[in-house]
Every structure is written in structure tokens, then in C-alpha cells.
Design a protein around this motif. Structure first.
Motif, short mmCIF file in Angstrom:
data_model
loop_
_atom_site.label_atom_id
_atom_site.label_comp_id
_atom_site.label_asym_id
_atom_site.label_seq_id
_atom_site.Cartn_x
_atom_site.Cartn_y
_atom_site.Cartn_z
N LEU A 1 4.60 -9.23 7.62
CA LEU A 1 4.76 -8.05 6.80
C LEU A 1 5.96 -7.22 7.23
CD1 LEU A 1 1.09 -6.88 6.34
CD2 LEU A 1 2.52 -8.05 4.69
N ALA A 2 6.88 -7.85 7.92
CA ALA A 2 8.15 -7.22 8.22
C ALA A 2 9.19 -7.80 7.29
CB ALA A 2 8.54 -7.50 9.67
N LYS A 3 10.38 -7.23 7.30
CA LYS A 3 11.42 -7.71 6.40
C LYS A 3 11.76 -9.14 6.74
CE LYS A 3 15.91 -6.56 4.45
NZ LYS A 3 17.04 -5.63 4.45
N SER A 4 11.69 -10.01 5.73
CA SER A 4 11.92 -11.42 5.97
C SER A 4 13.30 -11.83 5.53
CB SER A 4 10.88 -12.24 5.18
OG SER A 4 11.00 -11.98 3.81
N LYS A 5 13.73 -13.03 5.97
CA LYS A 5 14.99 -13.58 5.49
C LYS A 5 14.84 -13.95 4.03
CE LYS A 5 16.36 -15.41 9.98
NZ LYS A 5 16.72 -16.61 10.74
N LEU B 1 0.82 -1.22 0.00
CA LEU B 1 0.00 0.00 0.00
C LEU B 1 0.85 1.26 0.00
CD1 LEU B 1 -2.57 -1.19 2.63
CD2 LEU B 1 -3.25 -0.19 0.46
N PHE B 2 2.02 1.19 0.64
CA PHE B 2 2.80 2.40 0.89
C PHE B 2 4.20 2.39 0.30
CE2 PHE B 2 -0.19 1.86 4.44
CZ PHE B 2 -0.90 3.04 4.33
N HIS B 3 4.88 1.26 0.32
CA HIS B 3 6.27 1.24 -0.11
C HIS B 3 6.47 1.72 -1.54
CE1 HIS B 3 6.82 -1.06 3.56
NE2 HIS B 3 8.12 -0.93 3.41
N GLY C 1 11.57 3.39 6.71
CA GLY C 1 11.15 2.07 6.24
C GLY C 1 10.39 1.29 7.28
N ALA C 2 10.82 1.40 8.53
CA ALA C 2 10.13 0.71 9.62
C ALA C 2 8.71 1.25 9.80
CB ALA C 2 10.92 0.85 10.92
N GLU C 3 8.55 2.56 9.63
CA GLU C 3 7.22 3.16 9.75
C GLU C 3 6.31 2.70 8.62
OE1 GLU C 3 4.05 5.43 11.29
OE2 GLU C 3 5.85 4.53 12.12
N LEU C 4 6.85 2.57 7.41
CA LEU C 4 6.05 2.06 6.30
C LEU C 4 5.63 0.62 6.58
CD1 LEU C 4 7.88 3.44 3.12
CD2 LEU C 4 5.84 4.33 4.24
N PRO D 1 15.39 7.09 1.60
CA PRO D 1 14.64 6.62 2.77
C PRO D 1 15.58 6.14 3.86
CG PRO D 1 14.55 4.99 1.00
CD PRO D 1 15.19 6.22 0.41
N THR D 2 15.23 6.41 5.08
CA THR D 2 16.01 5.98 6.23
C THR D 2 15.46 4.67 6.78
OG1 THR D 2 14.63 7.16 7.81
CG2 THR D 2 16.47 8.39 6.83
#
Length: 331
Positions: free
Chosen positions: A325-329, A258-260, A281-284, A276-277
Motif C-alpha cells: 500500500l505504498a507507492k509502487s513502480k 480510505l483517505f486519499h 501523502g506519506a501520512e495518508l 498536498p505535500t
């Protein structure tokens, strides 16, 4: 095991008369591979324009493979409908080998012959690995599949394949998907509120384009003068749910990116001072988790991701694990 070099495509007459789709993807050639998947030699880089969404799809597929493996299964069968250059199937097969499945049966097919040729080239070494039965064939999603009833553990239909199908043909396609699937069906489709796409390449390659939502048609003129006109139906979440529900029990449905994508920098426009910091990125990521299933936002995602399973399996298998929905391996 039969090597890819010895395989031959099965002869399938198309049930979808719109050959313009196959022509468009054939003409795109390796440009489509670079646009959609990035460097074919870096399967798990996920650093392209759609990297965020691809990471979420991959995290979900990894969850499904691990969940099957811990049941004690030694064999996994995967079917990829509209596989394009075969990137997603190569990812799944590679991960299944890492997990320890002794026998991996994976088949991908696509209506675009050139994409299948490229998939075979890229997968030749992988297909020769012990325990791997990997094939890519020219075929039509609208025809009957050779897989036996309830034989497929993971059935994929990614990257907007269903967007190209005529509405009247979707019920029979979904009925066939239901017939062969015993595990999970996972699809991603372009949403009605998504940012524009011309499917076969980057939007910057187009001189002009127009999506006709009344007639479900996309007209594109590229910078090199080439023109295409392809079927293109954009889905709303409620519509997709209603379409799938008669055939499969829906375990999950959410908006993907939706946002990235909307906040991604553009080298042609943004300065280096707008990078982007980590905090940004964490906020997105947080916003994605909050709104990806929200009825007011879901139709504005880049894609809709749906997970379905045969109705009689839901009581036994339970609901689908919610991905973080967080950064995955990615390796």
C-alpha cells in the motif's frame, strides 16, 4: 496468432435483462475511458482521481504475474469480466510480455458494445505482438464462459462490475468464475460507505442523482439532460466475504482508498496553497496501511478489493502476499 482485426464477437444472449447498464456505458463512450483510466496512451501513469487505488490494484497484479513467472510458467491465461475499454487487460498483457512469458492468452468481454469497440482499437498493435493472443468480445457475465475448467491463471472483475448485477444472479456468476479459475480471482466493488459515484463518468457531470439502497437502483440526471437508471448494489465487507466464500477461498479482503480520495484537492474549490505535500501523502499511505483491514473503517473505503482462489489450492499456494500500500513502480 489471429490479429484483432480478424476477430469477431461471439454471439451471446444476455442472461441479465437490465440492458440499461449496457446503454449507459455505450452512451458514455470515451468520456468513461477518460474518467476511469485517464490517458489511454499512458497505461501506467495512474495520475487520475482514483490513481492511488489503481496503483494498489496494479501492484497486486504485478505481484501475481511475477509469482507465476518464477514458477517456470511460460504461458499465462487472463480473463477480464466486464473489461470496459480494456485498460486493465492491456496493462496485464504489457507487463506479462516484459516479464518474458512466451504465450499470453488474454480475453476481455463486456456487455457494452461501444466499450468493446474502443478496447479493440486501443489494443490492435499489442494484439499483433509475438506470443500475444488478445481478444475483446461482446458478452454477458451472467452467461457461461467459453474458457475450459480450471484454465484461467488470473481472473479479473474490476471497477464495480459486480455492483451492477442483481443479487439473485450473483451465485451462478461466482460459480462460473470458480469453474474457470485455477489461479486467483481479483475483484473490486463499491463499498456501502464510499463517496458517491455515478459509475459512467465524473460526479460533476451529474445535475442530480439518488442511490436507492432499498431497491439497489441508481437514478442520475446529467448536466446535458441525459438520464440513466441502473442497478447499483453497494457492498459491505462482511456481505462480500459471505457471498464469495462458498465458491472461493478468500486470500485477502481490504478497503481500497480510505483517505486519499477524501483528501484530494478540487480545483473548483481549493486554492493553490492547499496542495498536498510529500509528507502529507506519506501520512495518508501510513493511515491506509493501518486501517484498510480494520472492521470499523473498511466499509468506508472507495472500493473493497477481494482476492480469492479455488478452495483446493489454498493448502498448496498459501495466503496471498500482503501488498505494501505504498507507492509502487508504474512502468
Amino acid at each position: 496468432m489471429t490479429s484483432l482485426a480478424r476477430r469477431h464477437p461471439i454471439a451471446i444472449q444476455t442472461g441479465n435483462p437490465d440492458r440499461t447498464i449496457a446503454t449507459a456505458y455505450n452512451q458514455a463512450s470515451d468520456r468513461y475511458l477518460a474518467y476511469a483510466d485517464g490517458n489511454p496512451d499512458q497505461l501506467f501513469a495512474f495520475d487520475g482521481r482514483y490513481g492511488y487505488g489503481d496503483r494498489q490494484i496494479w501492484e497486486l497484479l504485478d505481484i501475481k504475474l511475477r509469482a507465476l513467472f518464477v514458477t517456470g510458467a511460460q504461458t499465462v491465461r487472463v480473463l477480464d469480466l466486464g473489461c470496459g475499454p480494456g485498460t486493465w487487460l492491456r496493462r496485464v498483457v504489457t507487463r506479462a510480455r516484459e516479464l518474458g512469458f512466451r504465450h499470453i492468452i488474454a480475453r476481455g468481454f463486456d456487455i457494452a458494445e461501444d466499450q468493446i469497440h474502443r478496447a479493440r482499437e486501443l489494443s490492435e498493435q499489442l494484439g499483433r505482438r509475438q506470443g500475444v493472443d488478445l481478444s475483446f468480445e461482446v458478452g454477458d457475465i451472467c452467461e457461461r464462459y467459453p474458457e475450459a475448467d480450471s484454465s484461467v491463471d488470473l481472473c479479473l472483475c474490476l471497477c464495480g462490475v459486480l455492483n451492477h448485477l442483481p443479487a439473485h444472479g450473483l451465485p451462478s456468476v461466482l460459480s462460473e468464475i470458480r469453474r474457470v479459475t485455477r489461479g486467483d480471482f481479483i475483484t473490486t466493488v463499491r463499498a456501502i460507505g464510499s463517496t458517491p459515484t455515478v459509475y459512467v463518468g465524473a460526479i460533476e457531470e451529474a445535475r442530480k442523482f439518488r442511490q436507492d439502497n432499498k431497491n439497489n437502483r441508481l437514478e442520475v440526471e446529467f448536466q446535458n439532460g441525459r438520464r440513466i437508471s441502473v442497478s447499483s448494489h453497494l457492498f459491505g465487507a462482511a456481505e462480500l466475504r459471505a457471498l464469495i466464500a462458498p465458491h472461493l477461498a478468500i486470500k485477502d479482503l481490504f478497503g481500497l482508498d480510505l483517505f486519499h480520495g477524501r483528501f484530494a484537492e478540487d480545483a473548483r474549490w481549493n486554492s493553490d496553497g492547499c496542495q498536498p505535500t510529500v509528507q502529507f501523502g506519506a501520512e495518508l499511505n501510513r493511515l491506509e496501511r493501518v486501517y484498510c483491514r480494520d472492521s470499523g473503517f473498511i466499509d468506508h473505503a472507495t472500493h473493497l478489493l477481494l482476492v480469492g482462489t479455488p478452495h483446493e489450492k489454498t493448502a498448496v499456494r498459501g495466503s496471498s502476499p500482503r501488498i505494501s500500500l505504498a507507492k509502487s513502480k508504474t512502468a
